[in-house]
Each structure stands twice: as C-alpha cells, then as structure tokens.
Design a protein around this motif. Structure first.
Motif, PDB file in Angstrom:
ATOM      1  N   UNK A  65       0.811  -1.216   0.000  1.00  0.00           N
ATOM      2  CA  UNK A  65       0.000   0.000   0.000  1.00  0.00           C
ATOM      3  C   UNK A  65       0.849   1.273   0.000  1.00  0.00           C
ATOM      4  N   UNK A  66       1.949   1.286   0.713  1.00  0.00           N
ATOM      5  CA  UNK A  66       2.801   2.486   0.731  1.00  0.00           C
ATOM      6  C   UNK A  66       3.300   2.816  -0.683  1.00  0.00           C
ATOM      7  N   UNK A  67       3.812   1.808  -1.366  1.00  0.00           N
ATOM      8  CA  UNK A  67       4.320   2.041  -2.717  1.00  0.00           C
ATOM      9  C   UNK A  67       3.182   2.399  -3.673  1.00  0.00           C
ATOM     10  N   UNK A  68       2.073   1.715  -3.533  1.00  0.00           N
ATOM     11  CA  UNK A  68       0.898   1.955  -4.382  1.00  0.00           C
ATOM     12  C   UNK A  68       0.407   3.397  -4.239  1.00  0.00           C
ATOM     13  N   UNK A  69       0.289   3.859  -2.999  1.00  0.00           N
ATOM     14  CA  UNK A  69      -0.204   5.230  -2.764  1.00  0.00           C
ATOM     15  C   UNK A  69       0.794   6.269  -3.262  1.00  0.00           C
ATOM     16  N   UNK A  70       2.076   5.973  -3.088  1.00  0.00           N
ATOM     17  CA  UNK A  70       3.105   6.854  -3.664  1.00  0.00           C
ATOM     18  C   UNK A  70       2.903   6.995  -5.166  1.00  0.00           C
ATOM     19  N   UNK A  71       2.633   5.865  -5.830  1.00  0.00           N
ATOM     20  CA  UNK A  71       2.500   5.879  -7.289  1.00  0.00           C
ATOM     21  C   UNK A  71       1.273   6.680  -7.731  1.00  0.00           C
ATOM     22  N   UNK A  72       0.155   6.494  -7.023  1.00  0.00           N
ATOM     23  CA  UNK A  72      -1.052   7.258  -7.361  1.00  0.00           C
ATOM     24  C   UNK A  72      -0.763   8.754  -7.283  1.00  0.00           C
ATOM     25  N   UNK A  73      -0.102   9.164  -6.205  1.00  0.00           N
ATOM     26  CA  UNK A  73       0.166  10.601  -6.004  1.00  0.00           C
ATOM     27  C   UNK A  73       1.182  11.119  -7.009  1.00  0.00           C
ATOM     28  N   UNK A  74       2.188  10.290  -7.322  1.00  0.00           N
ATOM     29  CA  UNK A  74       3.231  10.723  -8.250  1.00  0.00           C
ATOM     30  C   UNK A  74       2.633  11.099  -9.603  1.00  0.00           C
ATOM     31  N   UNK A  75       1.687  10.286 -10.078  1.00  0.00           N
ATOM     32  CA  UNK A  75       1.075  10.577 -11.388  1.00  0.00           C
ATOM     33  C   UNK A  75       0.285  11.880 -11.335  1.00  0.00           C
ATOM     34  N   UNK A  76      -0.398  12.120 -10.231  1.00  0.00           N
ATOM     35  CA  UNK A  76      -1.127  13.389 -10.085  1.00  0.00           C
ATOM     36  C   UNK A  76      -0.134  14.550 -10.115  1.00  0.00           C
ATOM     37  N   UNK A  77       0.940  14.417  -9.348  1.00  0.00           N
ATOM     38  CA  UNK A  77       1.974  15.460  -9.304  1.00  0.00           C
ATOM     39  C   UNK A  77       2.517  15.757 -10.707  1.00  0.00           C
ATOM     40  N   UNK A  78       2.721  14.689 -11.489  1.00  0.00           N
ATOM     41  CA  UNK A  78       3.341  14.848 -12.807  1.00  0.00           C
ATOM     42  C   UNK A  78       2.439  15.546 -13.818  1.00  0.00           C
ATOM     43  N   UNK A  79       1.147  15.699 -13.503  1.00  0.00           N
ATOM     44  CA  UNK A  79       0.249  16.343 -14.476  1.00  0.00           C
ATOM     45  C   UNK A  79      -0.354  17.645 -13.956  1.00  0.00           C
ATOM     46  N   UNK A  80      -0.089  17.945 -12.682  1.00  0.00           N
ATOM     47  CA  UNK A  80      -0.615  19.202 -12.121  1.00  0.00           C
ATOM     48  C   UNK A  80      -0.056  20.384 -12.910  1.00  0.00           C
ATOM     49  N   UNK A  81      -0.912  21.349 -13.187  1.00  0.00           N
ATOM     50  CA  UNK A  81      -0.463  22.552 -13.883  1.00  0.00           C
ATOM     51  C   UNK A  81      -0.325  22.374 -15.376  1.00  0.00           C
ATOM     52  N   UNK A  82      -0.681  21.201 -15.889  1.00  0.00           N
ATOM     53  CA  UNK A  82      -0.676  20.993 -17.342  1.00  0.00           C
ATOM     54  C   UNK A  82      -2.130  21.006 -17.815  1.00  0.00           C
ATOM     55  N   UNK A  83      -2.326  20.987 -19.119  1.00  0.00           N
ATOM     56  CA  UNK A  83      -3.704  20.900 -19.621  1.00  0.00           C
ATOM     57  C   UNK A  83      -4.103  19.458 -19.920  1.00  0.00           C
TER      58      UNK A  83
END
Lengths: 362, 362
Positions: free
Chosen positions: B15-33
């Motif tokens: 779960x720790x790694x899984x949740x990191x991955x979910x958040x990482x993808x969100x971070x990578x697209x924030x501020x883009x269209x």
C-alpha cells in the motif's frame, strides 16, 4: 445456441474430439497392469474429473490443496496431490480431506513429513504418502540413497501416514520432440525408479505404487513393467506444443485430437494483409509459443499484447472480414484453461453446455 | 493477520508504494492541460478505479465491454473503451451503459461505426466516439487520410454518436528501453496525431480530445502541447519490464515504486544451490521474462512449469529454508493481475484488506 453467437474471447471444448481422447487413453492401457490417474491440473473441472472416473480412472491427481478440496467436494473419492505441501495451514486443510476421501500426497524432505504427520494427527486422519524421487526432471524429489531410506523409515514410523510408494514423474521428458528421445528419457527414469524400489525392498519397505508419466510419455511408463499408475493431463485437450510431438513421432502419444480452442473475433482490419483479433496475453498462455489458427495454416498470429493479437493474413482475406470469429489452438493448454471461468462445450457448431472451471484460482 | 500467515501463491499490493504511485502521477500532471484517465485493464478492480477518480482522474479507460460493465456498476461514471468493439451483442451491452454513465469507445472502420450507431439507437443512448489513428504502434487504427475523414463524417452524421476526437496511443513505445528512443517515438506519434487533428479541422471537424500515452511515455504526451488526456495503467503497480526502463533513463516514468508482488513459498530443497517455489506459469505472466526476487538479487528464478519455479540460490541459503516465503516481482503486471481473484493489500508486514479483481474474466 450456435457457436457464432458466443462472445469472444472464449474457451471452447470440442466434445467429439474430447470424447475421442478420453476413450483413446482407456484403450491404450486396457490389458496392462497400469491404472490411469488423470491429472486435473490440466482442466481444474470436476465435471471432467467425474467423466474420467466413470471411464475407469483409479482416482485423480491434483497439484494444489485448493484443487483437491474442490474435487473432493464435487464427489471425487480418491485424490493424489502430486506435489510437496509444506505450509501448516495447507496441511491442515489437506489432511482434513482424509475424512471424506482417500488422500495421497508427495514428500521429499523430513521436515515436510513431520509437518504432514502432525496435521494428520490433529485431524485424526490417515494420509497416503509417495516419496518423490528425482528421475531426471531435476525439479523436486530426492535422489536414490540414504535420504530416501530415512524418509521412508520416518513415514512407516508415523502412525497417521501410510507409505504407498514412489512419485517418479519426469516432466521435462514430456515435450522432447523425438519419439526416441522420449523413450530414452523414460528408460533412464525407469532405471532410477527401479533402483529406488529395489533399495527400499532390501530394507523391508515394499513400494505398492510407482506413479508417473504424462501425455508425452505414458506409453513408455505403461510398457516399463515398473510403473503401475500414469498421470496424464493434457491428452484430453492437446495443444500446439504436444501437437509438435505428434507430428514427428507417429503413434505413441499421437492419437489425440485437438479439442481445446480459444475463440476470437477480428476487431480491426487496419492494413492490407493484417487483421487484429481480441485474444492476447490474457486469453491464452504463450510460454510454448504462438497459437495457430484452426483450418487456416497460411495465417500467422504474432505480436500479442494484453487484449490483442495480430494476424498476418497474406492472401487469405477470405473468412477474415470484420467481426469474423476464429478458433485458435493455444501453445500450452494447462495455463490457458487456468485463465477462464468455464469451458463452452460444443458439438459441431452447436453449444451443448458450459462446464465451470471450479478449481481455477485455488 | 500478518503477511507470513498468507497462503501462497498470492498477489500482494504494497500500500505504501501503491499510494506513492497514485500521487506521483497526479503530481506529474498538475499545472498541465492534460487529464489523467487511468487504464483499468492493469488492475480490473473497482476499488482502485474509485481511488484514482477520488484523486482527480477524469474517468477511466477499459479495454473490454465486460470491464466497462463492472466499473459502471461499481459507480464509475465516465468510461472510455480504448478498443474497437464490433460484435453486435457486445455493442448492445456497451451502448446500454450509456443510460448510467458517459461512455466512449474507439472506432477504425465504417462497418464498426454503423453497428455502434445501430446499437445506440436501439438503446436510445448517446455514445462518445474517438477515432483510433495509427500513430506508429501498427496495431489497430486508421492512417491519416481519406478514410479518417469519411469515418469522422459518418460519426458526425450519426444522431446517437458524438465525435469527440482521437485515440492516438503508441503501445510499442512504452517498453523501448532508452529515454531518447521513447521520446523520439512519441514525437513521431505526436506529428501524426497533429496532422490528423489539422486535417479534420480543415474539414470542419474539430477534435476536442487527443488521448494516448502510457506509463512508459506519458511525460512526452503531457509535454507535447497536443495530447490533453493520458491513459497510464501500470504505474500503480510497476513490473520487471517497466523497471528496466526506469533504471536506464532516470526521471521520466521512473519515479514509481514496485507495489505488486507474487508471494510464493519454498516447497522443496532438492539439491544444494536449488530451491523450488510454488509459483509458476499459473501464478504470473512470463511474456516479459522471468520474475526477480525482492531483496535477493543474487537468487535467480528459472524454468517455470505450471505450478513450480526453480531458484538458483548460489550461496544465498539464508532465508531460503523449507517453507520460507518470498516476494517475486513479475515481468509484466497486467496479465499477472488477470490471474487472480483478489489483491491481498499489505502495509509493511500487516494485511490491511483484500480487494476483489472484479473484472477478471470479463
């Protein structure tokens, strides 16, 4: 319902070919001293196991405790788990089945024997035990020597275990392409198994059962004069890999018909000479290579992805229009069947039944 | 329950790694269209889809109609089937979902468009349509030209279909090892997709959506200035194959942690230097090679058979006693998850939940 109405991808069993295969195996062992104990890991389906037993099988083989539970619950009264079971929870479940059925299992380590006996004691059951001997497959199994004797001794001293004999299966030999290679491999296995039987006999521990053999080699075990039980699984279905054995070797293990197919549909015709079907990595196993297309030898399957396969159709545009449905022959039947929840059973183009693959996932 | 009590083989999600991955993808697209529309073919699990949506995903992708049905039934309100559906029964089921959710699907053939529209008319629903363009993957999809225009025209004239834009996914590029290779492949895909958008615009058919990109390439699609939706699936789990991408390329697509493991047990120690585990061809996918053993880089898995794998342990006897349980990292996550009925979800060594893989087999 007719076959064409079935949605894809679906796992099909052609009943005519399947019934031919069941009978062929019976024919091949009639008049010998060898029993058939078919391996249910190939099909994981109680409907099929009960049909095999109704044709005279001595019982069935399972590879996992979950499979054994499903089979016993479905009315199979004699199960051999052809594998080592060492987990305490699994051993409790396995030995509990001894209340309702004759249960056998393989061992190759003193710790495993101790855990098995403890579990049988806790359940108040008696469990049949075969010692697995390494007869050339180099997977599990003890070598012939002191450890074989000490494990046999440990079993005979255990009040809740019955020593029955040897598991002497040579898995690698099943897929050797040439008849002579397979024959030589099983002659070698038989020599090792015989030396184990003789060693145990000299120490006062007779082997009642010597079990082994699969679809690729069973004629050699049947003819060995040593094995008295064979464990074929794939013969009911066949697959691309076993068909390669047959084509090159003639009769032995070669009288079975392909009964298992993955039914798939053309979902895209993107370029001339190319069709895309909806059966990929999740619809069949690829460890033994690409599937072939039934009745279309000039069409080649390649490049599987999760839910797609690409057909190089060459000039064979006929029969490959958008929406066309095709029968694929998978390379390896066991892990292909393991992907599905049921078989759609056909006779010609008529759907006759759906058989649940009850032990999938156990 | 602690991890050690879990029976094998089992599919684990850390779960720790899984949740990191979910958040990482969100971070990578924030501020883009660019919106994230994660692909549920990787997990087939509504629990995970709903978590992805709660973190801001625009909706989800499915690959099959059965997956879409499971997701809509579980409360997902926006589903894109990133595949061609041509079977009449499947089209009736798919378009019926339009009563409860926003449903999109891909097309690449006029016959498919006609069948889709007929089904939507019969159900009285409106269906979103993306035309799949071949942007270098050479699987499904039309080339940029007259057939693209005529399919777009056919869609806009259909009263029950809404033309939304393009499916421009390049599957082959995901697993190119070098960062520069993947970058070049997606630059090429973007050029093709842009020419399609421009051609359609010149003919009065604007594309609202250009969708594509996976775990291996999404940073390039996000940065393309053209794609406004990405479809990553594997980033939540990762696998041996995607890890090979990461190690050689640094940041892009490389910030995800391995969260998916096949838990297995040592069931035999037949020879010095060899251990046999209970996870084989039925426990994970092998199309992208052998699994590795978590935290044991010097131990190598080889020779899988249906229910066995062989470990060459070398001198690493420590931790490999009979009954020891190990975490394997499978080569390919999607078809591995497809083998199981649920994920056992762990946090450290503690079992937190079991998430059903509800869409497996659909």
């Amino acid at each position: 319902m007719s076959l064409g109405e079935i949605e894809t991808p679906t796992l099909l069993v052609d009943l005519d070919a399947f019934e031919n295969n069941l009978k062929q195996m019976v024919t091949d062992t009639i008049g010998t001293n060898t029993s058939i104990r078919p391996h249910s890991k190939a099909h994981k389906c109680p409907v099929i196991a009960l049909r095999q037993i109704s044709l005279g099988a001595a019982g069935i083989c399972c590879q996992t405790v979950g499979e054994a539970e499903v089979m016993v619950k479905s009315g199979v009264s004699d199960v051999l788990v052809t594998n080592e079971v060492v987990d305490e929870r699994k051993l409790r479940r396995l030995t509990a089945l001894g209340k309702d059925a004759t249960i056998g299992v393989c061992v190759d380590h003193p710790t495993g024997v101790k855990s098995l006996d403890d579990a049988a004691v806790a359940n108040g059951t008696q469990i049949d035990v075969l010692i697995e001997v390494n007869v050339g497959g180099d997977r599990c199994g003890v070598d012939v020597g002191d450890s074989l004797l000490s494990i046999a001794d440990q079993i005979t001293r255990s009040r809740h275990l019955r020593f029955r004999g040897l598991q002497a299966y040579q898995g690698k030999a099943q897929h050797l392409r040439q008849y002579q290679e397979r024959k030589a491999a099983i002659e070698h296995s038989t020599r090792i198994a015989r030396s184990a039987v003789e060693l145990l006999a000299r120490h006062g521990t007779p082997c009642e059962i010597v079990s082994g053999g699969g679809t690729g080699t069973y004629p050699f075990e049947v003819g060995s004069g040593l094995y008295n039980e064979v464990q074929p699984g794939s013969y009911i279905f066949m697959d691309g890999d076993y068909q390669l054995n047959c084509h090159k070797t003639g009769a032995a293990g070669g009288c079975f018909q392909q009964s298992l197919f993955v039914y798939t549909q053309v979902i895209s015709l993107p370029r001339r000479g190319t069709a895309v079907v909806d059966a990929g990595l999740k619809a069949m196993a690829f460890d033994s290579g690409m599937p072939t297309i039934s009745d279309m030898p000039s069409v080649h399957y390649r490049g599987p992805s999760d839910e797609h396969g690409i057909l190089d159709t060459g000039y064979a545009a006929c029969g490959l229009e958008l929406g066309a449905k095709l029968k694929l022959i998978p390379g390896h039947c066991d892990p292909t069947a393991n992907l599905y929840d049921h078989y759609v059973v056909i006779r010609g183009d008529r759907v006759e039944a759906a058989w649940p693959i009850t032990a999938r996932g156990y």
